[in-house]
Design an enzyme around this catalytic site. Structure first.
Site, PDB file in Angstrom:
ATOM      1  N   LYS A 130      -2.662  27.856  -0.113  1.00  0.00           N
ATOM      2  CA  LYS A 130      -2.575  27.268  -1.453  1.00  0.00           C
ATOM      3  C   LYS A 130      -3.921  27.473  -2.123  1.00  0.00           C
ATOM      4  O   LYS A 130      -4.934  26.920  -1.688  1.00  0.00           O
ATOM      5  CB  LYS A 130      -2.230  25.790  -1.351  1.00  0.00           C
ATOM      6  CG  LYS A 130      -1.821  25.154  -2.663  1.00  0.00           C
ATOM      7  CD  LYS A 130      -1.234  23.765  -2.400  1.00  0.00           C
ATOM      8  CE  LYS A 130      -0.679  23.139  -3.676  1.00  0.00           C
ATOM      9  NZ  LYS A 130      -0.080  21.819  -3.410  1.00  0.00           N
TER      10      LYS A 130
ATOM     11  N   TYR B 232       3.345  27.311   7.813  1.00  0.00           N
ATOM     12  CA  TYR B 232       4.311  28.001   6.949  1.00  0.00           C
ATOM     13  C   TYR B 232       5.707  27.453   7.172  1.00  0.00           C
ATOM     14  O   TYR B 232       6.140  27.248   8.309  1.00  0.00           O
ATOM     15  CB  TYR B 232       4.308  29.505   7.219  1.00  0.00           C
ATOM     16  CG  TYR B 232       5.255  30.245   6.310  1.00  0.00           C
ATOM     17  CD1 TYR B 232       4.936  30.415   4.968  1.00  0.00           C
ATOM     18  CD2 TYR B 232       6.470  30.736   6.776  1.00  0.00           C
ATOM     19  CE1 TYR B 232       5.807  31.076   4.109  1.00  0.00           C
ATOM     20  CE2 TYR B 232       7.338  31.388   5.940  1.00  0.00           C
ATOM     21  CZ  TYR B 232       7.009  31.548   4.602  1.00  0.00           C
ATOM     22  OH  TYR B 232       7.877  32.192   3.751  1.00  0.00           O
TER      23      TYR B 232
ATOM     24  N   GLN C 251      -1.872  29.754  -7.073  1.00  0.00           N
ATOM     25  CA  GLN C 251      -0.701  30.308  -6.417  1.00  0.00           C
ATOM     26  C   GLN C 251      -0.661  29.889  -4.940  1.00  0.00           C
ATOM     27  O   GLN C 251      -1.659  29.465  -4.381  1.00  0.00           O
ATOM     28  CB  GLN C 251      -0.714  31.842  -6.499  1.00  0.00           C
ATOM     29  CG  GLN C 251      -0.473  32.388  -7.891  1.00  0.00           C
ATOM     30  CD  GLN C 251      -1.699  32.301  -8.772  1.00  0.00           C
ATOM     31  OE1 GLN C 251      -2.820  32.312  -8.279  1.00  0.00           O
ATOM     32  NE2 GLN C 251      -1.484  32.227 -10.073  1.00  0.00           N
TER      33      GLN C 251
ATOM     34  N   ASP D  53       9.765  28.159   5.984  1.00  0.00           N
ATOM     35  CA  ASP D  53      10.514  29.316   5.503  1.00  0.00           C
ATOM     36  C   ASP D  53      11.175  29.096   4.146  1.00  0.00           C
ATOM     37  O   ASP D  53      11.304  30.033   3.362  1.00  0.00           O
ATOM     38  CB  ASP D  53      11.592  29.684   6.535  1.00  0.00           C
ATOM     39  CG  ASP D  53      10.993  29.948   7.904  1.00  0.00           C
ATOM     40  OD1 ASP D  53      10.409  31.023   8.086  1.00  0.00           O
ATOM     41  OD2 ASP D  53      11.094  29.069   8.787  1.00  0.00           O
TER      42      ASP D  53
ATOM     43  N   ASP E 188       5.965  12.671  -6.482  1.00  0.00           N
ATOM     44  CA  ASP E 188       6.485  13.952  -6.976  1.00  0.00           C
ATOM     45  C   ASP E 188       7.525  14.492  -6.004  1.00  0.00           C
ATOM     46  O   ASP E 188       7.472  15.657  -5.611  1.00  0.00           O
ATOM     47  CB  ASP E 188       5.354  14.965  -7.158  1.00  0.00           C
ATOM     48  CG  ASP E 188       5.801  16.172  -7.996  1.00  0.00           C
ATOM     49  OD1 ASP E 188       6.808  16.035  -8.722  1.00  0.00           O
ATOM     50  OD2 ASP E 188       5.167  17.239  -7.905  1.00  0.00           O
TER      51      ASP E 188
ATOM     52  N   GLY F 294       1.387  26.612  -7.542  1.00  0.00           N
ATOM     53  CA  GLY F 294       1.061  25.200  -7.507  1.00  0.00           C
ATOM     54  C   GLY F 294       0.422  24.739  -8.789  1.00  0.00           C
ATOM     55  O   GLY F 294       0.314  25.483  -9.762  1.00  0.00           O
ATOM     56  N   THR F 295      -0.018  23.494  -8.786  1.00  0.00           N
ATOM     57  CA  THR F 295      -0.621  22.934  -9.994  1.00  0.00           C
ATOM     58  C   THR F 295      -1.971  23.577 -10.283  1.00  0.00           C
ATOM     59  O   THR F 295      -2.403  23.637 -11.420  1.00  0.00           O
ATOM     60  CB  THR F 295      -0.811  21.419  -9.826  1.00  0.00           C
ATOM     61  OG1 THR F 295      -1.452  21.174  -8.572  1.00  0.00           O
ATOM     62  CG2 THR F 295       0.522  20.717  -9.836  1.00  0.00           C
TER      63      THR F 295
ATOM     64  N   ASP G 295      12.375  26.172   0.784  1.00  0.00           N
ATOM     65  CA  ASP G 295      12.374  24.820   0.236  1.00  0.00           C
ATOM     66  C   ASP G 295      13.798  24.480  -0.195  1.00  0.00           C
ATOM     67  O   ASP G 295      14.629  25.364  -0.377  1.00  0.00           O
ATOM     68  CB  ASP G 295      11.363  24.643  -0.904  1.00  0.00           C
ATOM     69  CG  ASP G 295      11.669  25.480  -2.130  1.00  0.00           C
ATOM     70  OD1 ASP G 295      12.799  25.395  -2.643  1.00  0.00           O
ATOM     71  OD2 ASP G 295      10.774  26.210  -2.583  1.00  0.00           O
TER      72      ASP G 295
END
Length: 1491
Positions: free
Chosen positions: A757, A816, A741, A818, A860, A737-738, A820
């Protein structure tokens, strides 16, 4: 005159206030004097109560003057002051509580029945004071006139209220009035003398008049309005209103903090406040305000320190306004404040206390901002402002929860109070201001005016006044009729509103996130004050006050006051004032919200704050003066807030209080903002609000980092931030992520899978990352099935003390998912049907529509932020860039949002005032991507991105987008040429309903672009029933995420075969790629369709080879490039000769048949065969590429139908021949051919296998070629030795993985070819796009051909123009461009997204493309003939140059290389090839093209 009318409406409050405030005008001096006399009488009566309320010393006046400047600064810095203000508010509340205790019964009865008398007495006293003030200056005189008008009306109202109130107010106020009035007159003379000359003084005078009007019942109802539209209501003095606003806004801050501290610190300061309320009779004014007139005294003053504090605040503010020594006094309150002061002083000492409060930095701030807002039309804004205020005052979460609790408590209390007080006094009694309410119309209006003045004059006064204002506002809300009766009351309410708005503004700043909820709260509150709404308009006050006056009689119920005493004195008073202001504000505020967006934010806060705001305002003003002392108040505030909430009918008010109290808590708990719905964490005073006390838990457990989301009460069991990350078993990393991890983990307690996250703090200079804070705050407010759910927050520390050692990290715990969408599309493992695409888009647009209706922009949206689970459910994720959006606000936002490929044209052109249409554009890009399997606009620079958009959607121009000329970069980023819109042609292959939706979503003009809601009503989505949709066949054995996809791509490029993870994936891609590679070579010659067909096998080869080519050394790639370049001169006969086909007439026939098959859309097989032919040709120097191209196309057809063995043989032959031609490149090919040749047997001349393949499937090619192919490629007599040598070298160079991949490709394409052919035919129709879809996305390509096809696609798109050679050149450029894109993480195939890649775009990659490649492009025929392998290698090389990075890019590059050979073919082939590519999807392992 409107002001006198308002004054009359205020009768009690306005008379006294006007005496103080009106001194500015000489004409009004006589009237004000008369009214002052009346006020003094009222004060005498009130003095009894006032004395109880607290004694105010003349010192208050000077303090008030000092405080005025402070008030201005307080308005500005209400945020920081929120916490320090709480202490002062506590004191004020205690004083108020004490006053309440003494005055509750009196106030309740007097408030209703005797408020008019009180106001008259106060008016008399204030008139006396006004006379003195008038003597001081003409300004004071004018203000007195206004006051006199208001005092007259307030006298009438006072009569209505009852003699009891009058007696109380007059007795108390007279004593105080005499003292305060003397002091005030002196100060006012000094200050007003300076102000008189200024236009500001006139404006202020007018403002005081309006304030006076508001002071009376009108003021109450109006005070919300007044806050925002004081000057508008005061038609007489728009400038006055603005003055009040100006002053409130800046200087008062500093003064407020210092003055406020002094008030807090010394009882003398409280007494000063009191004395300030009456011009200089602070004691009487304070007492009267405490007991009956001021909402404070009723609600919060009862015996609460507030009464003392406020009295001191009044003193200061009184001195401020009366003397106006400070510039603030002049600007803000010289005339407006004077009128307010005199109004509140003369009618009711309690109002004086309110005034002192208003003078207090916070209060004056409020009044000034309110007046400004009033001017600007903040009525509509008010609703927004109150919510905003809450966020500003305290942390969003705490305030929100508090507000909720307080709202609930307020609603319950309002019901109780309403019964007790018959409706009108409900609010005042709740705020312990029911007595004040009795004096309400006159006193409250005066107090409100004073409050406004005091707010301007001093933060401390502001604190005191806020309770009064809130009580008045609440009174006005509770007694909507009473408000109508008392215009003056409404004006005070408006003053309160003004003060509230000031407070709310800072709060709004603090709690931007909370604003939506707060706005809702304010809206909720707004309905109760509907009568106030009527009164809010400047003209309305006169008219609407009468209706409100009747409710005033109900105000007397004493029980409401008793409820108030339980409220902690300091906070209750403040919260009550806030509540009143909020209640009153909502009606006017809502209309104003639209007018003033920023003010609207503050006003909604004020409304929501009504409960919380009391605490917030108290906290804010006190914070300004003494930040540290107020901090302890938060605990009291919750109780007070709760008390306020029960007393306040509007539930939103309690929420405000909660927010106010929580702010301090919020400082400790970041996630609290979502708590807003929860209610005040510490609402001891209000049991009802406690009902909504999830926030209470946070109070109990202060260490809590996050409180449960509104709908997640159950999860409060495990408080956010309470658990440690060791409660989870981390399974692996699934993303980056920004700010850290993302891990896949399993909850040890429940066994459910979660995504963690990580938020790392060690590198944070600002503490907690703002993006994480924003994401937490927003996600806690978004609860929808299509929005990812954040379950909780955990830390990596067992104990809070461990954070002292190192900052550590926090983990946001999500459900969660599975996969994207990007990982799935690039994997090539899934083929989405039209129904699946409908289901995905329906869910996506439902989630987006929900976010937009909650006023959040995602900013985004891209495939990697759209999560899927194995049941086909879609969720929108990653709100790190999201933000609250206010359509009424004109402030700019950054345009550096949204990933480049999904960024809309208005952002590329520099738009900073964008709308939710930006998210719709991103979703339109995703819709196109779902059909094409690759991003439709892939550029690595903003200029290139705009060029791609222009080529597909037309150039931005005023004809189609009128406002485009206003954009900053319109002239600097104009495309080199003007393009027409070709979107419908490019996407003609998708269903018409989907095309219509895509066309609407990708409209250049954002104002014409469809909204998320409209997309759900489109023909494509409106009839979609998600429950009846079959879930897609997703890979359960592999979680397809962006990170996994990128790793896979890198491995492919590096030569590591990734067959293992899902072998099917690799095999599919390879097979397809092998097929596409061959067709690509064919396509390079003239026939575009064959090119596409060849591209598929070539791409397959490229991918099968793709893996090989990825493994190829740079030298090998160079050899391939050279071969391709040298082949440009080849003709069909030459190629046949090179392939030894020239000797066989059958071969010539086969070549002809190949051409026919190309026409017949047999690209896949023909491509493969062509690549085989190309291999021999390359070995023969590729002299006859043209011939080979045609035959290969034919052969490709046959091959497509031919058995997998044929395909394998052909691939092997092609590889071996390619290897032969160039030993470096050949070595790779050899390896492939060896593996292939193993099954094939002798590697006959590639011609033979090609012929066989072609003959078998199409039966066009002679059987000669076909038989050699199945056993193995029989080596042509001349080439075999070379091929063998090449093969031997190739196997050595090739990795076993590469060979395995090739074999898989061969076997898979065999099965796929038949399907490919029909698909090819279908694809032919869409041509470029159809080709594009398969190669579209490296990950998007479901089949190998697609993978290889990506490059082809690019070419094909260029070929769309139907320029064969130019297409080839553009293909080269595209190829290079795609290579550069792959750098970006796009696949060259991605770039291949046909129409997306244009010559200009290609230019970007062109630089990267080696010259040989360009030459190759120039020689499409050679390329086609040059053996798909060599082409693939060359293309791979190109992509490597472009740093395609992903192996798929290499494969697709090779495919593209073939395409380059025949760009024109590519378009025709593209259509053909597209079908097969889709079938190959299983093989379309996405060609590993970089995403």
């Amino acid at each position: 005159m409107p002001n006198p009318e308002r004054h009359g409406g205020k009768k009690d409050g306005s008379g006294g206030a006007s005496g103080t405030l009106q001194p500015s005008s000489g004409g009004g001096s006589s009237n004000s004097r008369e009214r002052h006399r009346l006020v003094s009488k009222h004060k005498r009566h009130k003095s009894k109560h006032s004395k109880d309320m607290g004694l105010v010393t003349p010192e208050a006046a000077p303090l008030g003057t000092i405080i005025k400047p402070l008030v201005e600064y307080d308005d500005i810095s209400s945020d920081s002051d929120t916490f320090s203000d709480d202490m002062a508010f506590k004191l004020d509340r205690r004083e108020n509580d004490e006053r309440r205790g003494t005055d509750r019964s009196d106030r309740l009865h007097k408030h209703r029945h005797h408020q008019h008398r009180r106001s008259r007495d106060l008016l008399k006293t204030k008139q006396t004071e006004k006379e003195k003030n008038q003597e001081v200056s003409s300004k004071s005189g004018s203000m007195k006139d206004r006051i006199s008008g208001s005092s007259k009306r307030s006298n009438e109202e006072n009569e209505d209220y009852g003699k009891a109130q009058i007696s109380k107010s007059s007795s108390n106020k007279e004593s105080r009035s005499s003292k305060l009035h003397k002091e005030k007159t002196r100060k006012e003379r000094e200050l007003k003398s300076g102000h008189k000359d200024r236009s500001k003084s006139h404006r202020k005078r007018e403002t005081p008049k309006s304030y006076k009007t508001v002071d009376s019942p009108k003021r109450r109802s109006r005070s919300p309005h007044r806050k925002w539209s004081d000057s508008p209501k005061q038609d007489d003095s728009p400038s006055g209103a603005s003055y009040g606003q100006d002053y409130d806004l800046s200087p008062p801050r500093s003064h407020t903090s210092s003055n406020y501290d002094s008030y807090k610190k010394s009882p003398g300061s409280t007494s000063r406040r009191q004395s300030i309320s009456p011009p200089y009779k602070e004691p009487s004014a304070y007492q009267s305000s405490t007991r009956s007139p001021s909402p404070y005294s009723r609600r919060q003053r009862s015996v609460s320190p507030y009464s003392r504090r406020r009295s001191s605040s009044y003193e200061r503010s009184g001195s401020y306004s009366g003397r106006s020594p400070s510039p603030y006094g002049r600007r803000r309150s010289s005339s407006p404040f004077m009128s307010k002061r005199s109004l509140s002083r003369s009618p009711l000492p309690s109002r004086k206390s309110m005034k002192s409060r208003s003078r207090s930095p916070a209060y004056s701030r409020h009044s000034s901002s309110h007046s400004k807002k009033k001017r600007s039309g903040s009525r509509s804004r008010h609703s927004s402002i109150s919510p905003v205020r809450l966020p500003l005052n305290s942390s969003l979460g705490a305030e929100l929860s508090r507000k909720k609790k307080e709202r609930a408590a307020a609603a319950a209390a309002a019901k109780m109070d309403g019964k007790e007080s018959k409706g009108s006094p409900i609010f005042l009694p709740r705020k312990e201001n029911s007595l004040v309410e009795a004096k309400d119309s006159g006193l409250e209006s005066k107090k409100l005016t004073r409050g406004v003045k005091l707010e301007k004059s001093a933060p401390d006064t502001e604190l005191v006044n806020i309770p009064h204002l809130n009580t008045e506002v609440k009174n006005s809300l509770d007694t909507g009729k009473v408000k109508l009766d008392e215009n003056s009351e409404k004006h005070p309410i408006k003053d309160l509103k003004a003060q509230g708005s000031r407070d709310s503004k800072p709060i709004a700043l603090k709690e931007e996130i909370v604003t939506p909820k707060e706005t809702e709260t304010s809206e909720k509150e707004t309905p109760p004050p509907v009568p106030a709404v009527t009164s809010p308009p400047p003209p309305l006050p006169t008219t609407s006050p009468p209706p409100q006056t009747p409710p005033l009689p109900p105000l007397p119920p004493l029980p409401a006051i008793p409820q108030q005493p339980p409220l902690p004195p300091p906070q209750p008073a403040f919260s009550h004032v806030l509540a009143s202001s909020t209640s009153t504000l909502p009606p006017s505020t809502h209309p104003r919200t639209s007018t003033l967006s920023s003010q609207a934010n503050s006003q909604p806060l004020a409304q929501v704050s009504v409960k919380t705001q009391v605490s917030v305002t108290a906290a804010i003003p006190h914070l300004k003066t003494s930040t540290l002392p107020p901090l302890p108040l938060p605990p009291l505030l919750p109780g007070d807030d709760d008390m306020d909430s029960p007393k306040e009918t509007p539930p939103s008010k309690p929420v405000k209080k909660e927010k106010e109290q929580r702010p301090r808590h919020l400082l400790t708990d970041l996630p609290l903002p979502p708590e807003l719905p929860g209610g005040d964490p510490s609402p001891p005073d209000s049991p009802e609000p406690k009902a909504v006390t999830p926030p209470q838990q946070p109070y109990k457990k202060r260490p809590k980092i996050c409180c449960p989301r509104y709908g997640e009460r159950r999860q409060t069991e495990s408080d956010w931030g309470k658990r440690c990350v060791d409660k989870f078993d981390i399974i692996g990393i699934i993303g980056e992520g920004t700010y850290g991890q993302v891990y896949k983990a399993k909850d040890k307690d429940t066994g459910e899978l979660v995504a963690l996250k990580k938020v790392r703090l060690d590198n944070e200079k600002e503490g907690f990352p703002i993006t994480a804070i924003r994401e937490i705050k927003i996600l806690r407010q978004l609860i929808h099935r299509s929005v990812v759910n954040m379950k909780e927050i955990v830390t990596d520390k067992q104990d809070a003390l461990d954070f002292k050692k190192d900052k550590g990290a926090f983990y946001l715990v999500f459900e969660y998912m599975d996969h994207d969408l990007m990982g799935l599309l690039e994997s090539g493992l899934v083929h989405f049907s039209e129904d699946h695409i409908k289901s995905f888009m329906k869910q996506l647009m439902e989630g987006l529509d929900y976010c937009h209706k909650k006023n959040f922009l995602h900013r985004d949206i891209k495939c990697s932020n759209i999560l899927l689970n194995n049941s086909g459910q879609i969720k929108l994720a990653d709100f790190g860039l999201a933000r609250l959006y206010n359509s009424e606000e004109s402030r700019p936002y950054t345009n550096k949002v949204i990933t480049l490929w999904y960024r809309p044209p208005e952002l590329l052109l520099g738009e900073e005032r964008y709308t939710p249409a930006i998210d719709v554009w991103s979703c339109g890009c995703i819709l196109g991507e779902l059909f094409t399997k690759k991003p439709i606009f892939q550029a690595n620079l903003e200029l290139a991105q705009l060029e791609l958009i222009s080529r597909l959607c037309g150039s931005p121009c005023p004809a189609v987008w009128p406002d485009v000329i206003k954009l900053p970069y319109f002239n600097t980023m104009k495309p080199k040429k003007q393009y027409r819109r070709r979107l419908r042609e490019e996407f003609s292959f998708i269903p018409s309903a989907a095309l219509d939706l895509l066309d609407h979503m990708l409209t250049l003009d954002p104002s014409k672009r469809c909204t998320a809601e409209q997309t759900l009503q489109s023909d494509f989505l409106k009839d979609v029933e998600l429950s009846k949709m079959d879930p897609p066949d997703l890979p359960h054995w592999q979680d397809c995420h962006e990170l996994w996809s990128k790793k896979r791509r890198r491995q492919r490029q590096s030569g590591v075969v990734i067959e293992e993870p899902p072998p099917s994936k690799a095999s599919r891609k390879e097979t397809t790629s092998g097929t596409s590679a061959e067709p690509v070579k064919n396509s390079s010659p003239a026939p575009p369709q064959p090119a596409s067909g060849k591209v598929e096998p070539g791409t397959g080869d490229a991918i099968g080879l793709g893996d090989i080519t990825q493994q190829l050394n740079q030298s090998e790639l160079a050899v391939l490039l050279n071969l391709l370049q040298s082949q440009t001169d080849l003709s069909i006969p030459q190629m046949a000769q090179l392939l030894n086909i020239h000797s066989n007439p059958e071969m010539q026939q086969q070549l002809e048949a190949l051409n026919q098959s190309i026409s017949a859309l047999t690209e896949a097989t023909s491509q493969q065969q062509d690549s085989e032919h190309m291999a021999p040709e390359e070995s023969l120097k590729e002299a006859p590429p043209a011939l080979v191209v045609q035959p290969s196309a034919e052969q490709t057809t046959s091959e497509a139908s031919s058995t997998p063995a044929d395909m394998q043989n052909m691939l092997a032959v092609l590889l071996s021949q390619l290897m032969k031609t160039q030993e470096p490149a050949g070595s790779l090919e050899e390896n492939n051919s060896d593996k292939n040749s193993g099954p094939q047997g002798p590697r006959r001349t590639p011609t033979m296998p090609q012929e066989e393949a072609a003959a078998c499937p199409p039966h066009i090619l002679p059987p000669e070629k076909r038989p050699p192919e199945p056993p193995g490629p029989p080596p042509p007599p001349p080439p075999p030795p070379l091929i063998e040598g090449d093969l031997s070298s190739a196997p050595q160079e090739l990795n076993p993985a590469v060979t395995a991949a090739l074999l898989q490709l061969l076997s898979q394409p065999e099965a796929e070819p038949p399907g490919h052919l029909p698909h090819e035919h279908q694809a032919l129709r869409p041509m470029e796009y159809s080709t594009r879809p398969h190669p579209n996305r490296t990950y998007g390509n479901t089949d190998g051909p697609e993978t290889g096809f990506s490059a082809t696609d690019t070419d094909e798109r260029n070929s769309g123009p139907a320029l064969t050679e130019s297409l080839t050149q553009t293909l080269v450029k595209n190829r290079t461009f795609s290579g550069s894109v792959s750098h970006l993480g796009e696949s060259s195939s991605y770039q291949g997204t046909g129409s997306v890649q244009f010559p200009g775009d290609q230019d970007l990659r062109f630089a990267r493309v080696p010259l040989p490649l360009h030459s190759v492009v120039g020689q499409p025929f050679l390329k086609a003939e040059g053996s798909s392998n060599s082409v693939v290698h060359a293309e791979t090389k190109l992509q490597n140059y472009g740093e395609l990075g992903p192996g798929t890019t290499g494969a697709s590059s090779s495919g593209a290389g073939l395409n380059w050979g025949g760009s024109a073919q590519s378009s025709a082939y593209g259509k053909l090839y597209r079908g097969p590519t889709r079938v190959p999807p299983r093989g379309g392992r996405g060609r590993g093209v970089p995403y």
